[in-house]
Design a protein around this motif. Structure first.
Motif, PDB file in Angstrom:
ATOM      1  N   UNK A  68       8.173  10.770  -0.072  1.00 30.97           N
ATOM      2  CA  UNK A  68       9.015  10.163  -1.106  1.00 30.97           C
ATOM      3  C   UNK A  68       8.135   9.610  -2.212  1.00 30.97           C
ATOM      4  N   UNK A  69       8.567   9.852  -3.441  1.00 30.92           N
ATOM      5  CA  UNK A  69       7.909   9.246  -4.593  1.00 30.92           C
ATOM      6  C   UNK A  69       8.994   8.476  -5.360  1.00 30.92           C
ATOM      7  N   UNK A  70       9.131   7.158  -5.092  1.00 28.65           N
ATOM      8  CA  UNK A  70      10.140   6.386  -5.796  1.00 28.65           C
ATOM      9  C   UNK A  70       9.722   6.109  -7.234  1.00 28.65           C
ATOM     10  N   UNK A  71      10.687   5.702  -8.052  1.00 27.14           N
ATOM     11  CA  UNK A  71      10.370   5.253  -9.394  1.00 27.14           C
ATOM     12  C   UNK A  71       9.379   4.103  -9.339  1.00 27.14           C
ATOM     13  N   UNK A 123      11.316   1.378  -1.008  1.00 28.08           N
ATOM     14  CA  UNK A 123      11.023   2.640  -0.322  1.00 28.08           C
ATOM     15  C   UNK A 123       9.937   2.456   0.730  1.00 28.08           C
ATOM     16  N   UNK A 124       8.952   1.619   0.436  1.00 18.97           N
ATOM     17  CA  UNK A 124       7.895   1.349   1.415  1.00 18.97           C
ATOM     18  C   UNK A 124       8.484   0.674   2.646  1.00 18.97           C
ATOM     19  N   UNK A 175       0.813  -1.202   0.000  1.00 21.32           N
ATOM     20  CA  UNK A 175       0.000   0.000   0.000  1.00 21.32           C
ATOM     21  C   UNK A 175       0.846   1.252   0.000  1.00 21.32           C
ATOM     22  N   UNK A 176       0.198   2.379  -0.105  1.00 17.85           N
ATOM     23  CA  UNK A 176       0.855   3.657   0.133  1.00 17.85           C
ATOM     24  C   UNK A 176       1.246   3.710   1.609  1.00 17.85           C
ATOM     25  N   UNK A 177       2.316   4.411   1.920  1.00 21.10           N
ATOM     26  CA  UNK A 177       2.715   4.534   3.327  1.00 21.10           C
ATOM     27  C   UNK A 177       2.456   5.976   3.756  1.00 21.10           C
ATOM     28  N   UNK A 227       7.452  10.966   7.502  1.00 19.81           N
ATOM     29  CA  UNK A 227       8.013  10.335   6.305  1.00 19.81           C
ATOM     30  C   UNK A 227       6.938   9.458   5.668  1.00 19.81           C
ATOM     31  N   UNK A 228       6.487   9.864   4.492  1.00 19.25           N
ATOM     32  CA  UNK A 228       5.421   9.171   3.776  1.00 19.25           C
ATOM     33  C   UNK A 228       5.943   8.719   2.412  1.00 19.25           C
ATOM     34  N   UNK A 229       5.306   7.707   1.837  1.00 19.02           N
ATOM     35  CA  UNK A 229       5.696   7.213   0.525  1.00 19.02           C
ATOM     36  C   UNK A 229       4.451   7.067  -0.347  1.00 19.02           C
ATOM     37  N   UNK A 230       4.479   7.728  -1.505  1.00 18.12           N
ATOM     38  CA  UNK A 230       3.446   7.503  -2.516  1.00 18.12           C
ATOM     39  C   UNK A 230       4.112   6.853  -3.720  1.00 18.12           C
TER      40      UNK A 230
END
Length: 505
Positions: free
Chosen positions: A186-189, A196-197, A17-19, A213-216
């Motif tokens: 963060x938006x990883x490739x 990244x998650x 999921x998104x973090x 710190x969030x990750x989409x």
């Protein structure tokens, strides 16, 4: 905020999921992307293709953590303690996060483990810098006044990272951003999202407050564009292609967001005839075939003095043909895969471009077959000789294991060819003449110059480029400044302000 992530996945495929807010959540619109292992060709994970609504949720989480949470107001010592704990969590899980990255981009396990074990040192470094004085007191021409400056966090930072070294390049942004007191999205490739998650989970386990710190995850559009153009984002830190960096800068400029860009390169690796050729060829091989050539600092233009040109080409070809291309998980492999099908097709297309432009194929130039991996994206180390600097193979960034070898006659000619590029990220100089080494390094228009070495970086030294290779610097003490605003404070130590229109009163 979306509902909790459902426990659904296909056989052998893990759904992430998104973090956001220290937990994984499902995307609002329910769209997912496949994550493919480039060595096997198999889908092994799925991640959300975040919509603009998902980005809104991430920005809201980061914004609230910055404006209402405790993180920006933490004592510098407390932020430093977290960075050290986070670094230790990475060290404790180095093998796991290395394996995740190999499964995403096909880089060698030994390189990914090495990077994972190095990352804690970056956080330890920024833990120290977080506690160093960042302001100043300034002498004034005005009596009975004191002026001092302070540096304060910018706010919400969007960190957009590439697929070649996904976590190390995230650390380059995350370390100084968190040390300064910012919150981060963060938006990883889309090629390398899973690591990244997991990284964000480790940060939460180490005690980072929710929302810091969030990750989409997702494609450049809609996910990336929604993030870089979002009014709740204060800075965009991007590593990737020059074309994408230009688009981000243009979009960010509409709202005057702060921007730092670490972009492409076409770096010259210059070999003079008085160099230690054994060491030089080692550096040439490392510079272009390390990481399968998939690095912004790749020494893709090899400039060799004409008196030793044939000798160097011959040795470079011998070394290229001896490189063991194989399973990235095998410690004995010396070169892994190309990271994605799109990049694989691009690399192969440039081989044909080079041939059509008249470059001489001296080694490689084909796909590589690896036993047990019929669908792997393997390309043989490739050397083109008799390249001229007007050929596309010498001017455009390929991001693959292709060396272009050019001739030069003397120092003046070498500097002219080296600087004849729109890029300016890095360069190498190989010579036994110490005066020449410093003289040439001073004339090269590049952000990093290695003398008698290549492809070295450190948390303590700045990294970034001239010209179309980017804006700003990462790493080193100055990187902390990239994530702060400077405030000037004036204090009256006298009798207060007199009436400006009646000074005798």
């Amino acid at each position: 905020m979306s509902q909790s992530l459902p426990d659904t996945s296909a056989e052998g495929v893990t759904r992430y999921g998104l973090f956001i807010g220290n937990q994984q959540i499902a995307p609002i619109e329910g769209e997912y992307l496949d994550v493919v292992n480039p060595a096997t060709g198999r889908v092994w994970a799925q991640v959300p293709n975040a919509s603009a609504k998902d980005v809104d949720a991430a920005v809201d989480s980061a914004r609230r953590a910055f404006e209402e949470g405790d993180w920006p107001g933490y004592r510098a010592a407390d932020r430093a303690k977290f960075l050290i704990r986070f670094g230790q969590a990475i060290a404790d899980n180095a093998d796991e996060i290395a394996q995740l990255q190999v499964g995403e981009n096909g880089k060698l396990i030994r390189e990914m483990v090495g990077q994972a074990k190095l990352m804690p040192e970056y956080f330890n470094y920024y833990a120290g810098l977080a506690q160093m004085p960042t302001g100043s007191t300034n002498p004034l021409h005005v009596q009975q006044m004191v002026n001092y400056t302070v540096r304060e966090p910018l706010g919400v930072v969007a960190a957009i990272t590439p697929w070649n070294s996904p976590l190390l390049l995230l650390v380059w942004k995350l370390g100084p951003a968190l040390a300064a007191g910012n919150t981060v999205i963060a938006k990883p490739s889309e090629v390398t999202p899973v690591s990244a998650i997991r990284f964000a989970e480790l940060a939460a386990e180490a005690g980072l407050p929710a929302g810091v710190f969030n990750v989409v995850t997702g494609l450049g559009h809609p996910s990336g564009t929604a993030l870089t153009g979002h009014p709740g984002v204060d800075k965009v830190a991007f590593t990737g292609s020059t074309a994408t960096g230009q688009a981000i800068a243009s979009q960010a400029g509409k709202s005057l967001k702060r921007v730092s860009l670490e972009l492409g390169g076409k770096s010259p690796n210059i070999v003079f005839d008085d160099a230690d050729l054994t060491s030089a060829v080692n550096g040439l091989v490392a510079g272009i075939f390390g990481a399968s050539g998939q690095t912004c600092m790749a020494g893709s233009r090899i400039l060799v003095q004409d008196t030793i040109y044939d000798q160097v080409v011959e040795e470079l070809v011998r070394r290229a043909e001896a490189i063991k291309v194989g399973d990235p998980q095998d410690p004995a492999s010396e070169m892994g895969t190309i990271a994605s099908r799109a990049q694989y097709d691009k690399v192969l297309s440039y081989i044909e471009v080079a041939k059509a432009d008249g470059a001489r194929l001296a080694a490689g130039g084909t796909t590589a077959r690896v036993d047990g991996f019929p669908d792997g994206l393997f390309v043989r180390p490739t050397v083109f000789a008799d390249v001229t600097n007007d050929m596309r193979i010498a001017r455009e960034e390929v991001f693959g294991p292709i060396a272009s070898v050019l001739r030069f006659s003397d120092e003046e000619d070498a500097v002219r060819i080296a600087n004849d590029t729109e890029f300016g990220l890095a360069a190498g100089v190989w010579t036994g003449n110490v005066q020449r080494a410093h003289r040439v390094a001073g004339r090269l228009r590049a952000g990093t110059v290695w003398i008698n070495n290549y492809r070295k970086t450190s948390y303590a030294t700045p990294f970034g480029g001239y010209k179309q290779s980017g804006l700003g610097r990462e790493n080193g003490a100055d990187a902390l400044r990239e994530y702060t605003e400077e405030k000037s404070v004036w204090v009256d130590t006298g009798q207060g302000v007199k009436d400006p229109f009646n000074p005798r009163a």
